[in-house]
Design a protein around this motif. Sequence first.
Motif, mmCIF file in Angstrom:
data_model
loop_
_atom_site.group_PDB
_atom_site.id
_atom_site.type_symbol
_atom_site.label_atom_id
_atom_site.label_comp_id
_atom_site.label_asym_id
_atom_site.label_seq_id
_atom_site.Cartn_x
_atom_site.Cartn_y
_atom_site.Cartn_z
ATOM 1 N N ALA A 164 0.821 -1.209 0.000
ATOM 2 C CA ALA A 164 0.000 0.000 0.000
ATOM 3 C C ALA A 164 0.856 1.262 0.000
ATOM 4 C CB ALA A 164 -0.932 -0.007 1.214
ATOM 5 N N VAL A 165 1.925 1.270 0.800
ATOM 6 C CA VAL A 165 2.829 2.424 0.833
ATOM 7 C C VAL A 165 3.490 2.632 -0.521
ATOM 8 C CG1 VAL A 165 5.042 3.213 1.791
ATOM 9 C CG2 VAL A 165 3.238 2.392 3.315
ATOM 10 N N GLY A 166 3.846 1.522 -1.169
ATOM 11 C CA GLY A 166 4.418 1.626 -2.505
ATOM 12 C C GLY A 166 3.445 2.244 -3.490
ATOM 13 N N GLU A 167 2.181 1.827 -3.438
ATOM 14 C CA GLU A 167 1.188 2.376 -4.352
ATOM 15 C C GLU A 167 0.926 3.852 -4.072
ATOM 16 O OE1 GLU A 167 0.117 1.023 -6.984
ATOM 17 O OE2 GLU A 167 0.883 -0.996 -6.637
ATOM 18 N N LEU A 168 1.035 4.265 -2.799
ATOM 19 C CA LEU A 168 0.866 5.677 -2.456
ATOM 20 C C LEU A 168 2.134 6.492 -2.732
ATOM 21 C CD1 LEU A 168 -1.175 5.405 0.865
ATOM 22 C CD2 LEU A 168 -1.975 6.286 -1.326
ATOM 23 N N GLN A 169 3.222 5.806 -3.116
ATOM 24 C CA GLN A 169 4.466 6.453 -3.533
ATOM 25 C C GLN A 169 4.970 7.444 -2.476
ATOM 26 O OE1 GLN A 169 4.077 7.832 -7.611
ATOM 27 N NE2 GLN A 169 2.822 6.084 -8.155
ATOM 28 N N ASP A 170 5.121 6.939 -1.252
ATOM 29 C CA ASP A 170 5.452 7.777 -0.097
ATOM 30 C C ASP A 170 6.962 7.874 0.099
ATOM 31 O OD1 ASP A 170 5.548 9.135 2.292
ATOM 32 O OD2 ASP A 170 4.960 7.403 3.510
ATOM 33 N N PRO A 171 7.603 9.009 -0.235
ATOM 34 C CA PRO A 171 9.056 9.111 -0.072
ATOM 35 C C PRO A 171 9.496 9.166 1.385
ATOM 36 C CG PRO A 171 8.146 11.216 -0.764
ATOM 37 C CD PRO A 171 7.027 10.223 -0.836
ATOM 38 N N LEU A 172 8.597 9.539 2.294
ATOM 39 C CA LEU A 172 8.966 9.633 3.703
ATOM 40 C C LEU A 172 9.027 8.263 4.380
ATOM 41 C CD1 LEU A 172 6.965 12.804 4.803
ATOM 42 C CD2 LEU A 172 9.326 12.622 4.003
ATOM 43 N N HIS A 174 15.844 13.613 -10.832
ATOM 44 C CA HIS A 174 15.639 13.351 -9.400
ATOM 45 C C HIS A 174 14.139 13.391 -9.087
ATOM 46 C CE1 HIS A 174 19.971 13.837 -8.534
ATOM 47 N NE2 HIS A 174 19.919 14.745 -9.490
ATOM 48 N N PRO A 175 13.386 12.388 -9.539
ATOM 49 C CA PRO A 175 11.927 12.437 -9.413
ATOM 50 C C PRO A 175 11.383 11.992 -8.056
ATOM 51 C CG PRO A 175 12.556 10.458 -10.583
ATOM 52 C CD PRO A 175 13.834 11.212 -10.316
ATOM 53 N N LEU A 176 12.246 11.807 -7.057
ATOM 54 C CA LEU A 176 11.763 11.286 -5.781
ATOM 55 C C LEU A 176 10.689 12.181 -5.175
ATOM 56 C CD1 LEU A 176 11.958 9.161 -3.575
ATOM 57 C CD2 LEU A 176 13.863 10.430 -2.572
ATOM 58 N N ARG A 177 10.850 13.500 -5.256
ATOM 59 C CA ARG A 177 9.882 14.444 -4.693
ATOM 60 C C ARG A 177 8.901 14.928 -5.760
ATOM 61 N NH1 ARG A 177 10.540 13.817 0.808
ATOM 62 N NH2 ARG A 177 12.763 13.635 1.262
ATOM 63 N N ARG A 178 8.587 14.070 -6.702
ATOM 64 C CA ARG A 178 7.783 14.496 -7.843
ATOM 65 C C ARG A 178 6.388 14.977 -7.444
ATOM 66 N NH1 ARG A 178 8.674 9.223 -7.508
ATOM 67 N NH2 ARG A 178 6.961 7.714 -7.575
ATOM 68 N N ALA A 179 5.808 14.393 -6.408
ATOM 69 C CA ALA A 179 4.461 14.821 -6.014
ATOM 70 C C ALA A 179 4.470 16.278 -5.560
ATOM 71 C CB ALA A 179 3.929 13.929 -4.899
ATOM 72 N N GLN A 180 5.531 16.691 -4.853
ATOM 73 C CA GLN A 180 5.631 18.077 -4.400
ATOM 74 C C GLN A 180 5.996 19.017 -5.555
ATOM 75 O OE1 GLN A 180 7.188 15.486 -2.766
ATOM 76 N NE2 GLN A 180 5.658 15.363 -1.139
ATOM 77 N N LEU A 181 6.759 18.508 -6.517
ATOM 78 C CA LEU A 181 7.200 19.344 -7.634
ATOM 79 C C LEU A 181 6.156 19.448 -8.747
ATOM 80 C CD1 LEU A 181 10.867 18.034 -7.940
ATOM 81 C CD2 LEU A 181 10.175 20.291 -7.148
ATOM 82 N N ALA A 182 5.239 18.516 -8.791
ATOM 83 C CA ALA A 182 4.275 18.460 -9.892
ATOM 84 C C ALA A 182 3.505 19.772 -10.084
ATOM 85 C CB ALA A 182 3.314 17.295 -9.699
ATOM 86 N N PRO A 183 3.012 20.427 -9.019
ATOM 87 C CA PRO A 183 2.280 21.684 -9.253
ATOM 88 C C PRO A 183 3.151 22.768 -9.882
ATOM 89 C CG PRO A 183 1.816 20.817 -7.053
ATOM 90 C CD PRO A 183 2.957 20.017 -7.593
ATOM 91 N N ILE A 184 4.441 22.814 -9.499
ATOM 92 C CA ILE A 184 5.345 23.809 -10.090
ATOM 93 C C ILE A 184 5.548 23.511 -11.568
ATOM 94 C CG2 ILE A 184 7.653 24.815 -9.983
ATOM 95 C CD1 ILE A 184 7.757 24.034 -7.031
ATOM 96 N N VAL A 185 5.830 22.247 -11.880
ATOM 97 C CA VAL A 185 6.044 21.853 -13.269
ATOM 98 C C VAL A 185 4.766 22.073 -14.082
ATOM 99 C CG1 VAL A 185 6.599 19.924 -14.790
ATOM 100 C CG2 VAL A 185 7.854 20.232 -12.653
ATOM 101 N N ALA A 186 3.625 21.777 -13.503
ATOM 102 C CA ALA A 186 2.351 21.980 -14.201
ATOM 103 C C ALA A 186 2.175 23.445 -14.589
ATOM 104 C CB ALA A 186 1.193 21.521 -13.332
ATOM 105 N N GLY A 187 2.571 24.352 -13.696
ATOM 106 C CA GLY A 187 2.461 25.774 -14.008
ATOM 107 C C GLY A 187 3.344 26.186 -15.168
ATOM 108 N N LEU A 188 4.492 25.533 -15.310
ATOM 109 C CA LEU A 188 5.423 25.885 -16.382
ATOM 110 C C LEU A 188 5.040 25.253 -17.718
ATOM 111 C CD1 LEU A 188 8.773 25.665 -14.383
ATOM 112 C CD2 LEU A 188 7.568 27.728 -15.125
ATOM 113 N N LEU A 189 4.109 24.321 -17.706
ATOM 114 C CA LEU A 189 3.651 23.729 -18.966
ATOM 115 C C LEU A 189 2.891 24.734 -19.834
ATOM 116 C CD1 LEU A 189 2.485 20.258 -17.622
ATOM 117 C CD2 LEU A 189 4.287 20.623 -19.304
ATOM 118 N N THR A 190 2.474 25.830 -19.228
ATOM 119 C CA THR A 190 1.778 26.874 -19.989
ATOM 120 C C THR A 190 2.599 28.165 -20.023
ATOM 121 O OG1 THR A 190 0.536 27.468 -17.987
ATOM 122 C CG2 THR A 190 -0.513 25.932 -19.506
ATOM 123 N N HIS A 191 3.889 28.073 -19.777
ATOM 124 C CA HIS A 191 4.772 29.251 -19.793
ATOM 125 C C HIS A 191 4.787 29.870 -21.200
ATOM 126 C CE1 HIS A 191 8.522 31.590 -19.477
ATOM 127 N NE2 HIS A 191 8.314 31.559 -18.170
#
Length: 297
Positions: A142-150, A229-246
């Motif tokens: 379950a933790v693997g499916e939730l992709q929990d880096p902590l 370095h995609p380990l923190r991808r869940a936290q970075l995703a909103p930032i990257v999403a914003g730049l997709l419309t730069h």
Amino acid sequence: GVVRGVGLVGRAGDLRLAASASRPPPEGSADARLGDSLEETVVQLLRNDRGTLPLLRPVILALPPELAGRLVRAVAAHDDPRALAFLVDALALAPRLELPLLCGIARAARRHGPPFDDGLAAALRPYLGHADRQIVRTALEAVGELQDPLALERLLEHAASSEKGLSAAAFQALRRVTLQTLPERVERWRAWYAAERRWEEERGPLLREALRGDDPAGLCAALRELGSHPLRRAQLAPIVAGLLTHPDEGVRLSACNTARTFGPELSSALLAEITRDPSPAVASAARAALGQPLERN
């Protein structure tokens, strides 16, 4: 007959009737066929009436474990995004159902995909130290499916276990959380994690600051490095999403390529709209990341 009838024409308010009709006699054991019918009925009720899910909690708590587990399976198969949080919340209320709930959480997380609320993973971490090894193995899934880096420290501990089943489940969770394909050798994983932590401490803050800047060249460079370095991808995703419309095409293309490294579940959510980008190069990169056919001129 009653149980199937509720599934065919019933609504959320008929849930208790179906559950009551499925109960075994006081001295008897549950009928597997009634269990199958109850599960199918709840699947149909969940599909037909959005009000069914909130009413399920007291029913699950009141039923014998074998029937309650059937309802957990029905919720895990439900498309409603509330289903995953429902199962995680139930963990604190029904300790006798820990195993089916953890199985259901893994299944629901796999079905719905990231991003996940941080609180969901936090609620599961204590089960990685449970006394029951079967519960630990299921919690690892379950933790693997939730992709929990902590949870990585605990995953590494279990990967070093002499118990094969536990170790295999931990390595599988490590691969899901990190998107790495290292050999199943704990020392390799520990070395990778140590290097990743050093990178995060030294470069992470600088790159996140660069992503808030306006310089296209600096944004592209930061995105390229973060893609490795995609380990923190869940936290970075909103930032990257914003730049997709730069406004800058190069930034959008770099953001598209970085999103692609975040894994298929997360990248699909980010890139779906970008397939219609006015830049053919950006739209093509998004389609390629999603596995869609490329347009031909």
